[in-house]
Design an enzyme around this catalytic site. Structure first.
Site, PDB file in Angstrom:
ATOM      1  N   GLU A 130      97.791   9.571  19.406  1.00  0.00           N
ATOM      2  CA  GLU A 130      96.818   8.690  20.085  1.00  0.00           C
ATOM      3  C   GLU A 130      96.133   9.274  21.173  1.00  0.00           C
ATOM      4  O   GLU A 130      95.065   8.837  21.816  1.00  0.00           O
ATOM      5  CB  GLU A 130      97.552   7.418  20.615  1.00  0.00           C
ATOM      6  CG  GLU A 130      98.523   7.613  21.747  1.00  0.00           C
ATOM      7  CD  GLU A 130     100.057   8.201  21.226  1.00  0.00           C
ATOM      8  OE1 GLU A 130     100.101   8.841  20.477  1.00  0.00           O
ATOM      9  OE2 GLU A 130     100.916   7.855  21.998  1.00  0.00           O
ATOM     10  N   CYS A 155     103.967  24.911  19.943  1.00  0.00           N
ATOM     11  CA  CYS A 155     105.503  24.714  19.666  1.00  0.00           C
ATOM     12  C   CYS A 155     105.787  26.216  19.452  1.00  0.00           C
ATOM     13  O   CYS A 155     107.135  26.395  19.286  1.00  0.00           O
ATOM     14  CB  CYS A 155     105.751  23.975  18.348  1.00  0.00           C
ATOM     15  SG  CYS A 155     104.952  24.843  17.050  1.00  0.00           S
ATOM     16  N   GLU A 210     112.297  22.609  26.991  1.00  0.00           N
ATOM     17  CA  GLU A 210     110.710  22.777  26.740  1.00  0.00           C
ATOM     18  C   GLU A 210     109.959  22.247  27.816  1.00  0.00           C
ATOM     19  O   GLU A 210     109.996  21.120  28.014  1.00  0.00           O
ATOM     20  CB  GLU A 210     110.424  22.290  25.146  1.00  0.00           C
ATOM     21  CG  GLU A 210     109.049  22.245  24.916  1.00  0.00           C
ATOM     22  CD  GLU A 210     108.658  21.578  23.649  1.00  0.00           C
ATOM     23  OE1 GLU A 210     108.996  20.616  23.396  1.00  0.00           O
ATOM     24  OE2 GLU A 210     108.127  22.434  22.748  1.00  0.00           O
TER      25      GLU A 210
HETATM   26  P1  NAD Z   1     105.285  13.377  20.616  1.00  0.00           P
HETATM   27  O1  NAD Z   1     106.713  13.640  20.163  1.00  0.00           O
HETATM   28  O2  NAD Z   1     105.382  12.741  21.956  1.00  0.00           O
HETATM   29  O3  NAD Z   1     104.246  12.830  19.622  1.00  0.00           O
HETATM   30  C1  NAD Z   1     104.198  13.002  18.343  1.00  0.00           C
HETATM   31  C2  NAD Z   1     103.883  12.008  17.683  1.00  0.00           C
HETATM   32  O4  NAD Z   1     104.756  10.824  17.579  1.00  0.00           O
HETATM   33  C3  NAD Z   1     102.446  11.146  18.096  1.00  0.00           C
HETATM   34  O5  NAD Z   1     101.724  10.885  16.980  1.00  0.00           O
HETATM   35  C4  NAD Z   1     103.102   9.975  18.837  1.00  0.00           C
HETATM   36  O6  NAD Z   1     102.091   8.685  18.753  1.00  0.00           O
HETATM   37  C5  NAD Z   1     104.220   9.777  17.961  1.00  0.00           C
HETATM   38  N1  NAD Z   1     105.338   9.221  18.790  1.00  0.00           N
HETATM   39  C6  NAD Z   1     105.686   9.281  20.085  1.00  0.00           C
HETATM   40  N2  NAD Z   1     106.570   8.610  20.650  1.00  0.00           N
HETATM   41  C7  NAD Z   1     107.212   7.937  19.527  1.00  0.00           C
HETATM   42  C8  NAD Z   1     108.194   7.144  19.356  1.00  0.00           C
HETATM   43  N3  NAD Z   1     109.065   6.951  20.363  1.00  0.00           N
HETATM   44  N4  NAD Z   1     108.429   6.768  18.067  1.00  0.00           N
HETATM   45  C9  NAD Z   1     107.673   7.178  17.064  1.00  0.00           C
HETATM   46  N5  NAD Z   1     106.645   7.751  17.308  1.00  0.00           N
HETATM   47  C10 NAD Z   1     106.117   8.316  18.484  1.00  0.00           C
HETATM   48  O7  NAD Z   1     104.718  14.894  20.856  1.00  0.00           O
HETATM   49  P2  NAD Z   1     103.384  15.414  21.337  1.00  0.00           P
HETATM   50  O8  NAD Z   1     103.561  15.193  22.845  1.00  0.00           O
HETATM   51  O9  NAD Z   1     102.277  14.709  20.785  1.00  0.00           O
HETATM   52  O10 NAD Z   1     103.594  16.842  21.163  1.00  0.00           O
HETATM   53  C11 NAD Z   1     104.146  18.029  21.577  1.00  0.00           C
HETATM   54  C12 NAD Z   1     105.583  18.334  20.891  1.00  0.00           C
HETATM   55  O11 NAD Z   1     105.199  18.499  19.764  1.00  0.00           O
HETATM   56  C13 NAD Z   1     106.112  19.461  21.730  1.00  0.00           C
HETATM   57  O12 NAD Z   1     107.507  19.237  21.589  1.00  0.00           O
HETATM   58  C14 NAD Z   1     105.986  20.592  20.592  1.00  0.00           C
HETATM   59  O13 NAD Z   1     106.846  21.746  20.752  1.00  0.00           O
HETATM   60  C15 NAD Z   1     106.049  19.646  19.468  1.00  0.00           C
HETATM   61  N6  NAD Z   1     105.369  20.571  18.287  1.00  0.00           N
HETATM   62  C16 NAD Z   1     106.091  21.194  17.332  1.00  0.00           C
HETATM   63  C17 NAD Z   1     105.529  21.829  16.139  1.00  0.00           C
HETATM   64  C18 NAD Z   1     106.309  22.456  15.378  1.00  0.00           C
HETATM   65  O14 NAD Z   1     105.900  22.763  14.214  1.00  0.00           O
HETATM   66  N7  NAD Z   1     107.690  22.299  15.366  1.00  0.00           N
HETATM   67  C19 NAD Z   1     104.355  21.779  16.317  1.00  0.00           C
HETATM   68  C20 NAD Z   1     103.267  21.365  17.162  1.00  0.00           C
HETATM   69  C21 NAD Z   1     103.749  20.577  18.385  1.00  0.00           C
END
Ligand code: NAD
Length: 489
Positions: free
Chosen positions: A176, A281, A380
């Protein structure tokens, strides 16, 4: 200000929802759009569109699906600079980083163009007397992807091109915080002739995600985001009978051996730690300088930080590093830096960012003399903070690395083949770099996180992606010649 639409089939709709969330330009702290926080009703509409489209799309010949991929790839190339500017605007990364974001994504589309070859089965004639065996891989149905803010183009493109090339239909729920790039990608897919309903978009947070996880018509869930949410998505999706691949957070280690080539190593460390303001990540966030490598490494990194230009990436093409995504991230990272100081790590550079701008900036920060059990060395931080530790030798560096519960990337800088080999074999993570700062695999390889960086079996991208979005059928056939003989031909 723009209201970000959802996509059901071929209809872009402004849904009637009670909640909206602001989308910012993080460089300026100004709101540029608002995104609807969808719930079960919008998810249901998207699933209906995707289910209807699956009937025809799943039967479309592989070369015809590949033709749609080639057309989409051409659209992405034509709109490359426009997409990069959009990524910079809603995410804050530099234009060069945004170009990398879209380029890595296009490489996955390129990979998916090879679906006719990728999805071939196997054939063993005479597997038993008079019997031939053939395997084929079939699409699984409606798939969904839930993506993070840090790669607005690349991470969605890790998922839907492969799923769609395999004959599935797809619902994307982008972050979002960065919905605009996802919307543009879907517009381009429609312009490239993708049939309506093959790709659909809903927006929102937990409510939309849970509706996808619990819906019986969703066959598979791909998730990329933080470990906390990845685990929730994995457990809930599995409980509802879906196949799930859920990539989580990370704390990646970079080891510098005393024989490493100093200048190339410094450049690689700077890119890994401060590229995308540390919001990757695969960001290198722990620096272990082994033995007498420590003082020179610290000096060189500190000097490189002094030369880093931090600024408004949508206005200043000279900016090397942009802001973090929002004010909440900024406050969280600054709290972690205070924690590091309180735990008596040595703050060499950075801390706060003194700026007149309303953007969400954090100065590039370097800590030295941290210990592995400190908050800044364990958690992290997902920001431009590099924490330096000083292990005695390579064995101690590997032991400290393997205490880390995550398992995305780990990197060694050395001129010793023996040290590199020991490191690659003993380190407990799925993506290893030798003199490479960010060992993120290219599209043909799976993005292979381990431990608490990944929940599931088959990873995103590459051949594992094709396996994830298809299921295998085995056909055993017996054809005998008795009838022919009775006819005398
Ligand atoms: P996030 O987990 O906050 O959000 C990711 C997605 O989940 C979003 O679409 C969000 O709307 C949804 N979401 C958020 N809270 C939720 C909940 N309680 N229940 C269900 N859905 C929910 O992550 P972010 O802040 O957008 O991204 C950063 C994170 O992503 C970091 O931890 C990073 O390391 C990780 N990441 C991992 C990889 C990988 O390949 N391992 C790649 C990119 C980013």
């Amino acid at each position: 200000m723009m209201d970000v639409p959802v996509l059901f089939g071929e209809c872009w709709v402004t849904p009637q929802v009670s909640g909206w969330s602001p989308v910012f330009n993080p460089s300026r702290g100004e709101e540029i759009a608002r995104v609807p926080m969808c719930g079960a009703a919008e998810v249901e509409a998207a699933i209906q569109a995707a289910s209807a489209a699956f009937v025809t799309w799943s039967k479309t010949p592989a070369p015809a699906r590949a033709a749609r991929m080639f057309a989409f790839k051409a659209k992405l190339e034509t709109h490359f600079e426009e997409l990069a500017a959009l990524i910079t605007r809603e995410n804050g990364k530099t234009l060069e980083e945004a170009r990398g974001d879209i380029r890595r994504g296009i490489e996955v589309v390129d990979f998916a163009c090879g679906i006719s070859h990728l999805n071939k089965g196997e054939h063993l004639p005479q597997v038993a007397e008079g019997i031939d065996g053939v395997t084929m891989r079939e699409p699984i149905g409606v798939c969904a992807g839930i993506t993070p803010f840090n790669f607005p183009a690349m991470v969605p493109l890790w998922m839907f091109p492969i799923a769609v090339a395999c004959g599935n239909t797809f619902i994307l729920k982008p972050s979002e915080k960065v919905p605009l790039t996802a919307v543009r990608l879907a517009e381009l897919a429609l312009e490239a002739g993708w049939p309506p309903g093959v790709l659909n978009i809903v927006h929102g947070g937990r409510e939309a995600v849970d509706a996808l996880l619990e819906h019986p018509e969703i066959a598979a869930i791909s998730f990329v985001g933080s470990t906390r949410v990845a685990e929730h998505v994995y457990v809930t999706g599995c409980r509802h009978g879906k196949r799930v691949q859920a990539a989580g957070g990370a704390k990646n280690v970079m080891i510098v051996m005393p024989d490493a080539e100093p200048d190339a190593t410094t450049r690689a460390i700077m890119g890994a730690a401060f590229g995308c303001a540390g919001q990757r990540c695969m960001a290198g966030s722990i620096l272990m300088a082994v033995g007498n490598a420590a003082s020179q490494t610290r000096e060189q990194i500190a000097a490189a930080i002094d030369n880093l230009v931090v600024g408004d990436t949508s206005a200043n093409p000279k900016a090397d590093m942009g802001p973090v995504i929002d004010s909440a991230s900024r406050e969280r990272i600054l709290r972690s830096i205070e924690w590091g100081v309180a735990e008596r790590a040595v703050l060499v550079r950075g801390g706060k960012h003194e700026s007149q701008s309303r953007g969400f900036f954090v100065s590039p920060t370097l800590f030295d003399e941290a210990r592995p059990d400190m908050h800044i060395a364990r958690e992290e931080l997902f920001g431009p903070v590099l924490t330096m530790l000083r292990p005695r030798d390579l064995d101690e560096a590997i032991t400290w690395t393997n205490r880390n519960p995550y398992g995305n990337g780990a990197v060694i800088f050395t001129n010793s083949g023996g040290a590199a080999r020991q490191f690659a074999r003993e380190v407990s993570c799925g993506m290893v770099g030798v003199n490479v700062g960010v060992p993120a695999p290219m599209a043909a390889f799976a993005f292979s996180g381990w431990n608490r960086s990944f929940f599931g079996d088959l990873h995103v991208q590459g051949v594992e992606g094709v396996m994830f979005y298809t299921r295998q059928k085995i056909v055993l056939s017996r054809w005998d010649n008795a009838y022919r003989r009775t006819q005398g031909w």
